[in-house]
Design a protein around this motif. Structure first.
Motif, PDB file in Angstrom:
ATOM      1  N   ALA A  32      41.184  45.944  33.314  1.00 34.41           N
ATOM      2  CA  ALA A  32      41.051  47.239  33.440  1.00 34.41           C
ATOM      3  C   ALA A  32      41.968  47.520  34.910  1.00 34.41           C
ATOM      4  O   ALA A  32      42.593  48.524  35.047  1.00 34.41           O
ATOM      5  N   LEU A  33      41.768  46.810  35.942  1.00 37.48           N
ATOM      6  CA  LEU A  33      42.226  46.865  37.194  1.00 37.48           C
ATOM      7  C   LEU A  33      43.742  46.844  37.194  1.00 37.48           C
ATOM      8  O   LEU A  33      44.495  47.683  37.641  1.00 37.48           O
ATOM      9  N   TRP A  74      34.075  50.070  44.620  1.00 42.53           N
ATOM     10  CA  TRP A  74      35.107  50.319  45.404  1.00 42.53           C
ATOM     11  C   TRP A  74      36.413  50.835  44.448  1.00 42.53           C
ATOM     12  O   TRP A  74      36.189  50.832  42.971  1.00 42.53           O
ATOM     13  N   ARG A  75      37.035  51.803  45.025  1.00 45.23           N
ATOM     14  CA  ARG A  75      38.262  52.344  44.400  1.00 45.23           C
ATOM     15  C   ARG A  75      39.459  51.248  43.941  1.00 45.23           C
ATOM     16  O   ARG A  75      39.611  50.335  44.721  1.00 45.23           O
ATOM     17  N   GLY A 127      46.628  40.452  44.856  1.00 44.22           N
ATOM     18  CA  GLY A 127      46.658  41.330  45.781  1.00 44.22           C
ATOM     19  C   GLY A 127      47.993  42.009  45.984  1.00 44.22           C
ATOM     20  O   GLY A 127      48.824  41.314  45.877  1.00 44.22           O
ATOM     21  N   ASP A 128      48.099  43.302  46.543  1.00 40.23           N
ATOM     22  CA  ASP A 128      49.244  43.914  46.830  1.00 40.23           C
ATOM     23  C   ASP A 128      48.800  44.961  47.973  1.00 40.23           C
ATOM     24  O   ASP A 128      48.603  45.839  47.817  1.00 40.23           O
ATOM     25  N   PRO A 129      49.082  44.717  49.419  1.00 41.05           N
ATOM     26  CA  PRO A 129      48.902  45.416  50.175  1.00 41.05           C
ATOM     27  C   PRO A 129      49.423  46.671  50.501  1.00 41.05           C
ATOM     28  O   PRO A 129      49.025  47.508  51.196  1.00 41.05           O
ATOM     29  N   ALA A 173      40.519  47.731  45.686  1.00 41.22           N
ATOM     30  CA  ALA A 173      40.491  46.349  44.909  1.00 41.22           C
ATOM     31  C   ALA A 173      41.946  46.010  44.791  1.00 41.22           C
ATOM     32  O   ALA A 173      42.181  44.590  45.090  1.00 41.22           O
ATOM     33  N   ILE A 174      43.103  46.805  44.760  1.00 44.41           N
ATOM     34  CA  ILE A 174      44.315  46.073  44.628  1.00 44.41           C
ATOM     35  C   ILE A 174      44.904  45.729  45.930  1.00 44.41           C
ATOM     36  O   ILE A 174      45.401  44.565  46.065  1.00 44.41           O
ATOM     37  N   GLN A 175      44.715  46.298  46.969  1.00 43.39           N
ATOM     38  CA  GLN A 175      45.209  46.211  48.090  1.00 43.39           C
ATOM     39  C   GLN A 175      44.447  44.689  48.690  1.00 43.39           C
ATOM     40  O   GLN A 175      44.993  43.854  49.397  1.00 43.39           O
TER      41      GLN A 175
END
Length: 339
Positions: free
Chosen positions: A133-134, A214-215, A233-235, A219-221
């Motif tokens: 989903a993310l 969390w949004r 991850g991708d900050p 989660a991605i950053q």
């Protein structure tokens, strides 16, 4: 207290609306007084008008008293952000303080309690389900996404206007006007719609701060493949539109739009076309073959705009549908009993 038998319902409705709004927004009294005077001036003077005004005043007093201790004015406890995987915390770029942290404690209008339809716990953020989903949001919801279609980009911005219940009230206003609804018919539509939206909002915030997820931007950053297999991850990642200041699960647009569409479909049918405009995208009109199609896009748009996962969307839809069903049941009972 029942109104006099000859009371004008339009005078009663105008007076009741005025008195409730003045109670909620006292700084607007001058404007509201002027609007009421204008409405009443268009009605012939006489006992029926006077009885209508008196009935409206009495109804407003009862409603204000009923909701005087509903918890809506209570100060919420300070929010303490979590630091572990999955814990909600304020989001970039401005990291605003969380909103409506205590709204889940407000007394509902129709539900037995705010937890009545609370969604099941979401999948763990370390699960493959969550990663799938993310990653959908990571691809489609990025500000510079190359996988989101042009129409999805338009929809993502179009539905970003908040609060979304304003949009659905505008839809209802247009439908009522198009059908030349009587005061009684319009009252039925708006009472079912706005009571369902009010209770969906209460139930939604109860769930949001209960699960405290969390949004996607967080989660991605902060993505960590070691803890969450399948997530890289991708900050530098940022969403198409700014992230709302509350936890992710369940999705607000999905819940509120599903509630609204469920109610309006009960009145206008499953094939009612609708054209919708948005303050977030002036000059753009989105047209749909049905109210449910509009609600679906409203919820999915939050994936395309980087706000929510599909997990949030589906949980929100279920919650909104259940609350709206309760509102429609209540309306049916009141109609059958003459209440």
């Amino acid at each position: 207290m029942p109104a006099a038998g000859d009371a004008r319902p339009d005078a009663a409705a105008d007076q009741a609306a005025h008195d409730v709004l003045v109670s909620l927004y006292p700084t607007m009294r001058s404007d509201l007084d002027g609007r009421l005077a204008s409405e009443l001036a268009g009605m012939p003077d006489g006992q029926a008008k006077q009885d209508g005004v008196a009935g409206g005043m009495a109804a407003a007093r009862q409603l204000i008293a009923l909701r005087s201790s509903d918890g809506s004015s209570a100060a919420a406890a300070p929010f303490v952000a979590g630091t572990g995987p999955g814990d909600y915390r304020p989001t970039p770029p401005k990291f605003p303080a969380p909103m409506y942290t205590g709204w889940g404690s407000v007394t509902p209008f129709l539900l037995d309690n705010a937890q009545q339809f609370r969604p099941a716990p979401p999948p763990s953020v370390s699960s493959a389900t969550y990663a799938t989903a993310l990653n959908e949001v990571k691809s489609l919801g990025r500000d510079s996404s190359t996988t989101r279609t042009p129409d999805e980009t338009v929809a993502g911005k179009f539905w970003s206007a908040t609060p979304v219940w304003n949009t659905w009230n505008q839809v209802a206003q247009q439908l009522v006007a198009d059908r030349h609804a009587s005061l009684a018919q319009a009252t039925g539509v708006f009472s079912a719609l706005d009571l369902s939206l009010a209770d969906t909002t209460i139930a939604m915030y109860d769930a949001k701060y209960h699960d405290d997820v969390w949004r996607p931007v967080t989660a991605i950053q902060l993505g960590d493949s070691a803890r969450s297999p399948g997530i890289v991850g991708d900050p530098t990642w940022m969403p198409l539109t700014p992230t709302a200041a509350d936890p992710s699960y369940p999705g607000a647009h999905s819940a509120l739009s599903e509630a609204a569409a469920t109610v309006l479909t009960a009145f206008y049918g499953s094939h009612q076309p609708v054209a919708i405009t948005s303050a977030a995208d002036p000059g753009v009109t989105r047209s749909f073959a049905s109210l449910s199609d509009a609600a679906d896009e409203a919820g999915l748009s939050r994936i395309w705009s980087g706000q929510h996962t599909r997990i949030d969307h589906q949980a929100g839809q279920k919650l909104g549908s259940e609350v709206a069903g309760r509102a429609l049941e209540d309306l049916s009972v009141r109609q059958s009993t003459g209440g």
